[in-house]
Enzyme design. Sequence first.
Site, mmCIF file in Angstrom:
data_model
loop_
_atom_site.group_PDB
_atom_site.id
_atom_site.type_symbol
_atom_site.label_atom_id
_atom_site.label_comp_id
_atom_site.label_asym_id
_atom_site.label_seq_id
_atom_site.Cartn_x
_atom_site.Cartn_y
_atom_site.Cartn_z
ATOM 1 N N TRP A 158 29.914 -15.105 7.684
ATOM 2 C CA TRP A 158 29.689 -16.477 7.232
ATOM 3 C C TRP A 158 29.614 -16.524 5.713
ATOM 4 C CZ3 TRP A 158 29.492 -20.768 10.319
ATOM 5 C CH2 TRP A 158 29.543 -20.520 11.687
ATOM 6 N N SER A 165 33.054 -20.242 8.170
ATOM 7 C CA SER A 165 32.189 -21.195 7.493
ATOM 8 C C SER A 165 32.209 -22.532 8.210
ATOM 9 C CB SER A 165 32.646 -21.400 6.051
ATOM 10 O OG SER A 165 31.810 -22.335 5.407
ATOM 11 N N HIS A 166 31.094 -23.238 8.122
ATOM 12 C CA HIS A 166 31.019 -24.622 8.569
ATOM 13 C C HIS A 166 30.732 -25.539 7.394
ATOM 14 C CE1 HIS A 166 30.147 -23.382 12.945
ATOM 15 N NE2 HIS A 166 31.393 -23.769 12.827
ATOM 16 N N LEU A 167 30.885 -25.025 6.193
ATOM 17 C CA LEU A 167 30.659 -25.849 5.003
ATOM 18 C C LEU A 167 31.737 -26.923 4.886
ATOM 19 C CD1 LEU A 167 29.890 -23.233 2.199
ATOM 20 C CD2 LEU A 167 28.301 -24.863 3.205
#
Length: 67
Positions: free
Chosen positions: A28, A49-51
């Site tokens: 991540w 990533s979940h950004l």
Amino acid sequence: MLEILSLIRSDGDPRWCRSVPNWERGPWLETVLGLRRARGNPRPRLISSHLPIQLFPRAFFSSKAKV
């Protein structure tokens, strides 16, 4: 997605996917440990990533990274 990309990177050989945990194959980006691990991985790197895209570093947009 990580499984698919891992298989592509290993030329379809599932041994790498089965022997290396997800967090090592595609760490991540938003965690300190994940960023350190990603920098230590050989290229081409897989990064998770979940950004939101707006929070990615500016250098990301001028790189050859695939999203």
